[in-house]
Design an enzyme around this catalytic site. Structure first.
Site, PDB file in Angstrom:
ATOM      1  CG  HIS A 144       3.587  -7.230  -3.200  1.00 21.43           C
ATOM      2  ND1 HIS A 144       3.698  -5.954  -3.685  1.00 21.43           N
ATOM      3  CD2 HIS A 144       3.752  -8.052  -4.261  1.00 21.43           C
ATOM      4  CE1 HIS A 144       3.934  -6.019  -4.993  1.00 21.43           C
ATOM      5  NE2 HIS A 144       3.975  -7.274  -5.362  1.00 21.43           N
TER       6      HIS A 144
ATOM      7  CE1 TYR B 198       7.096  -3.019  -2.503  1.00 22.00           C
ATOM      8  CE2 TYR B 198       8.516  -3.899  -0.793  1.00 22.00           C
ATOM      9  CZ  TYR B 198       7.244  -3.669  -1.302  1.00 22.00           C
ATOM     10  OH  TYR B 198       6.135  -4.093  -0.605  1.00 22.00           O
TER      11      TYR B 198
ATOM     12  CG  ASN C 147       1.033  -2.627   3.421  1.00 20.28           C
ATOM     13  OD1 ASN C 147       1.810  -3.564   3.271  1.00 20.28           O
ATOM     14  ND2 ASN C 147       1.056  -1.556   2.643  1.00 20.28           N
TER      15      ASN C 147
ATOM     16  CE  LYS D  44       3.840  -5.648   1.429  1.00 14.92           C
ATOM     17  NZ  LYS D  44       3.678  -4.163   1.440  1.00 14.92           N
TER      18      LYS D  44
ATOM     19  CD  GLU E 255       5.756  -7.400  -8.376  1.00 12.40           C
ATOM     20  OE1 GLU E 255       4.777  -8.088  -8.008  1.00 12.40           O
ATOM     21  OE2 GLU E 255       5.739  -6.149  -8.393  1.00 12.40           O
TER      22      GLU E 255
HETATM   23  P1  RTP Z   1       2.826  -3.221  -2.358  1.00 10.85           P
HETATM   24  O1  RTP Z   1       3.671  -2.894  -3.566  1.00 10.85           O
HETATM   25  O2  RTP Z   1       3.656  -3.513  -1.132  1.00 10.85           O
HETATM   26  O3  RTP Z   1       1.827  -4.280  -2.662  1.00 10.85           O
HETATM   27  O4  RTP Z   1       1.962  -1.936  -1.949  1.00 10.85           O
HETATM   28  P2  RTP Z   1       1.151  -0.961  -2.918  1.00 10.85           P
HETATM   29  O5  RTP Z   1       1.257  -1.415  -4.334  1.00 10.85           O
HETATM   30  O6  RTP Z   1      -0.197  -0.799  -2.337  1.00 10.85           O
HETATM   31  O7  RTP Z   1       1.928   0.399  -2.712  1.00 10.85           O
HETATM   32  P3  RTP Z   1       3.231   0.950  -3.440  1.00 10.85           P
HETATM   33  O8  RTP Z   1       2.941   2.309  -3.902  1.00 10.85           O
HETATM   34  O9  RTP Z   1       3.762  -0.052  -4.424  1.00 10.85           O
HETATM   35  O10 RTP Z   1       4.253   1.080  -2.231  1.00 10.85           O
HETATM   36  C1  RTP Z   1       4.972  -0.049  -1.763  1.00 10.85           C
HETATM   37  C2  RTP Z   1       4.970  -0.027  -0.244  1.00 10.85           C
HETATM   38  O11 RTP Z   1       5.683   1.112   0.187  1.00 10.85           O
HETATM   39  C3  RTP Z   1       5.097   1.651   1.352  1.00 10.85           C
HETATM   40  N1  RTP Z   1       4.807   3.058   1.105  1.00 10.85           N
HETATM   41  N2  RTP Z   1       5.142   3.996   1.928  1.00 10.85           N
HETATM   42  N3  RTP Z   1       5.517   6.497   3.168  1.00 10.85           N
HETATM   43  C4  RTP Z   1       4.913   6.445   1.995  1.00 10.85           C
HETATM   44  O12 RTP Z   1       4.512   7.423   1.420  1.00 10.85           O
HETATM   45  C5  RTP Z   1       4.736   5.140   1.378  1.00 10.85           C
HETATM   46  N4  RTP Z   1       4.184   4.911   0.203  1.00 10.85           N
HETATM   47  C6  RTP Z   1       4.238   3.579   0.027  1.00 10.85           C
HETATM   48  C7  RTP Z   1       3.869   0.842   1.670  1.00 10.85           C
HETATM   49  O13 RTP Z   1       4.198  -0.063   2.709  1.00 10.85           O
HETATM   50  C8  RTP Z   1       3.586   0.095   0.381  1.00 10.85           C
HETATM   51  O14 RTP Z   1       2.996  -1.158   0.635  1.00 10.85           O
HETATM   52 MG    MG Z   2       3.123  -1.823  -5.252  1.00 11.67          MG
END
Ligand code: RTP
Ligand code: MG
Length: 139
Positions: free
Chosen positions: A115, A49, A112, A9, A126
């Site tokens: 991804h 997203y 973070n 990222k 994706e």
């Molecule tokens: P990613 O898709 O970016 O790999 O991250 P992930 O699967 O671990 O998490 P995901 O649930 O898919 O969420 C995508 C990104 O959104 C942000 N996030 N913010 N404020 C919040 O409650 C919240 N929840 C998720 C995070 O930056 C996450 O990487």
């Molecule tokens: Mg995710």
């Protein structure tokens, strides 16, 4: 062989973590098939997203992803979708174990570093967004 979509990222690129992240997956024994550095368009970021479209943080998510260059990659290997998620670590900093990429390099939920696709179906979706020909004129 299973494929996944991994992306350094904008914060990871700015902090100089591309080599570190690529090395972790190379050292694991996975194969890097495709890689490109791009600043994502809003259209690509929103498509990427899409599952979070209704969430209150969607706007910030898209703004962050489009804030600078990312490194988009296709990787291949046995059970790579699940294992790469283990190597990446959890989304919440409190849950991201030391030794994982986020555990070692990320201290906030919004920035973070990396991804990784969360399922084989997500990986296919994706990879099509980031590497299909259509992506070349929207990214
Ligand atoms: P990613 O898709 O970016 O790999 O991250 P992930 O699967 O671990 O998490 P995901 O649930 O898919 O969420 C995508 C990104 O959104 C942000 N996030 N913010 N404020 C919040 O409650 C919240 N929840 C998720 C995070 O930056 C996450 O990487
Ligand atoms: Mg995710």
């Amino acid at each position: 062989m299973e494929k996944t979509f991994l992306m350094v990222k904008p914060d990871g690129v700015k902090r100089g973590l591309i080599g570190e992240i690529v090395s972790r997956f190379e050292n694991k024994g996975y194969t890097l098939n495709r890689l490109k550095m791009v600043t994502p368009s809003v259209e690509v970021a929103e498509a990427h997203y899409a599952e979070h479209k209704e969430k209150p943080f969607f706007g910030e998510l898209v703004e962050f992803l489009t804030s600078g260059p990312v490194v988009a990659m296709e990787w291949e290997g046995e059970d790579i979708v699940a294992v790469s998620r283990l190597m990446i670590g959890k989304t919440k900093p409190l849950d991201a174990q030391p030794g994982t990429i986020r555990g070692d390099f990320a201290s906030t939920m919004s920035q973070n570093v990396i991804h990784g696709s969360d399922s084989v179906a997500s990986a296919e979706r994706e990879l099509a967004i980031w590497f299909a020909e259509i992506a070349s004129h929207v990214s």
